[in-house]
Scaffold this motif. Structure first.
Motif, PDB file in Angstrom:
ATOM      1  N   THR A 154      38.499  -6.152 -54.255  1.00 34.44           N
ATOM      2  CA  THR A 154      38.344  -5.962 -52.805  1.00 34.44           C
ATOM      3  C   THR A 154      36.879  -6.001 -52.395  1.00 34.44           C
ATOM      4  O   THR A 154      36.496  -6.708 -51.455  1.00 34.44           O
ATOM      5  N   GLY A 158      34.815  -8.689 -50.103  1.00 35.70           N
ATOM      6  CA  GLY A 158      34.022  -8.332 -48.919  1.00 35.70           C
ATOM      7  C   GLY A 158      32.714  -9.106 -48.900  1.00 35.70           C
ATOM      8  O   GLY A 158      32.295  -9.627 -47.858  1.00 35.70           O
ATOM      9  N   VAL A 266      36.467  -4.748 -45.042  1.00 36.05           N
ATOM     10  CA  VAL A 266      37.494  -4.469 -46.045  1.00 36.05           C
ATOM     11  C   VAL A 266      38.071  -3.070 -45.852  1.00 36.05           C
ATOM     12  O   VAL A 266      38.966  -2.673 -46.586  1.00 36.05           O
ATOM     13  N   CYS A 296      42.675  -7.329 -50.518  1.00 35.97           N
ATOM     14  CA  CYS A 296      42.283  -7.556 -51.920  1.00 35.97           C
ATOM     15  C   CYS A 296      42.951  -8.804 -52.507  1.00 35.97           C
ATOM     16  O   CYS A 296      44.167  -8.943 -52.428  1.00 35.97           O
TER      17      CYS A 296
END
Ligand code: NAD
Ligand code: ZN
Length: 355
Positions: A154, A158, A266, A296
């Motif tokens: 994740t 980002g 995120v 993700c």
């Protein structure tokens, strides 16, 4: 088998379940290491994905294959595997359009502890095992690998979404495990200055080890003012939102970006119905400041690539692990620790030795 579940919004407890059926393309896994996620906290105590009844929590795991379906070719019982938090349906149309995390419906690639029982039990089910599992390589520990499945995937997404120019400047807002992974990703993608907004001493330490060049204390004034002070008023090329709140954070993010820059979110937004975008700071909607976001990335190849980064020593995923527990029943303590967020915590893991 036994599992630790969300009984309903605001309530957790242990439940007994039948081992799920293994379809022809699927696998049944016995976890060897699991970790709670801040998203589990949003799910249980903020009801962020709505009501769920007796659903086993958890989506971060490394484990051992117990059973595979007749069409699975890459895995056999006894194999040690990295299990991505997101297990897309690779034949779905959204996957074919390039958005596997959004298969079947928005966020539909997120199955564990969302649409089906998660990994906080003695067994769990994985769909499309060949496309979604990765072999745990020699040289990577269970707890290190467990940090890849959601936190690195994740956080680094980002930074990938943030369109960081080579030598460009980056601001990361929120330096829990996700924000720290975003810092690691920004460094790998060629950022020069990386400003990290956060305060927890342990996070500040890891932020520097992962590549942050400047720390901003958001409790000592607005983030955007501090960023402008540190950049001769220019702002940054890329902003990654990995924490904060709906009242201030988006204003601070947009106000920190240069015209033409990118704000990449995120953070799992919860707590209010609307996101506040500041009109003037956003150039009255004409600043070319792009807003991007994503869930993700999952799947086997993503896990193999993240493991490869760890194995060659680009960054150390184990730096995120601050607390280690042993035994199934300790999953409850680990989740509540994540809820309380003591100052010395980044991520807890629970190591399991199940029959
Ligand atoms: P975390 O709570 O450990 O980190 C967030 C940090 O933000 C904390 O350190 C907190 O002190 C800090 N913070 C609070 N207010 C702030 C402010 N005003 N300005 C700056 N920082 C502030 O959480 P985490 O585990 O790192 O996860 C971060 C977010 O990412 C969570 O919302 C989580 O649910 C979400 N998440 C999203 C995905 C995805 O697929 N997009 C996956 C995993 C986690
Ligand atoms: Zn998560």
């Amino acid at each position: 088998f036994k599992g630790f579940a969300m009984k309903k919004i605001g309530e957790t407890g242990w439940v007994e379940k039948e081992v799920p059926k293994c379809g022809p393309m699927d696998a049944i896994i016995k976890p060897t290491c699991v970790s709670p996620c801040t998203s589990d906290i949003h799910t249980v105590w903020e009801g962020a994905i709505g009501e769920r009844t007796d659903m086993i929590l958890g989506h971060e795991a490394v484990g051992e294959v117990v059973e595979v379906g007749s069409l699975v070719t890459k895995f056999s019982p006894g194999d040690k595997v990295i299990v991505p938090a997101i297990t897309p349906d690779w034949d779905d149309e959204a996957a074919q359009r390039g958005f596997p995390s959004q298969t079947t419906e928005p966020l539909g690639g997120w199955k564990f502890s969302n649409f089906k029982d998660g990994v906080f039990g003695e067994r769990f089910h994985v769909n499309m095992a060949d496309g979604n599992l990765a072999h745990l390589p020699e040289g990577l520990s269970d707890e290190g690998a467990c940090m890849l499945v959601d936190m690195w995937s994740t956080g680094m997404m980002g930074s990938e979404n943030a369109d960081i120019p080579l030598g460009g400047t980056v601001l990361v807002i929120g330096i829990g495990a996700v924000g720290l992974s975003a810092i690691a990703g920004a460094k790998l993608l060629g950022a020069s200055k990386i400003f990290a907004a956060g305060t927890r001493p342990i996070s500040v330490k890891v932020a520097k080890e992962y590549g942050a060049t400047d720390i901003i204390n958001y409790k000592e004034g607005t983030i955007d003012e501090q960023v402008r002070d540190l950049t001769n008023g220019e702002g940054v090329d890329s902003v990654i939102i990995a924490g904060g709140n709906l009242e201030n954070t988006w204003k601070e993010a947009i106000s920190s970006a240069k015209a033409g820059g990118t704000v990449s979110n995120v953070n799992y937004l919860s707590g209010a119905d609307n996101v506040f975008i500041p009109r003037v700071e956003w150039g009255c909607g004409m600043s070319n400041i792009n807003i991007k976001n994503g869930l993700c990335p999952g799947g086997a190849v993503r896990m193999e690539r993240l493991a490869a980064l760890a194995l060659v020593g680009r960054q150390d995923p184990e730096l995120l692990v601050t607390h280690k527990f042993r035994g199934l029943e300790k999953i409850e303590d680990a989740l509540y620790l994540m809820k309380e967020k003591p100052k010395d915590l980044i991520k807890p893991v629970v190591l399991l030795d199940l029959d």
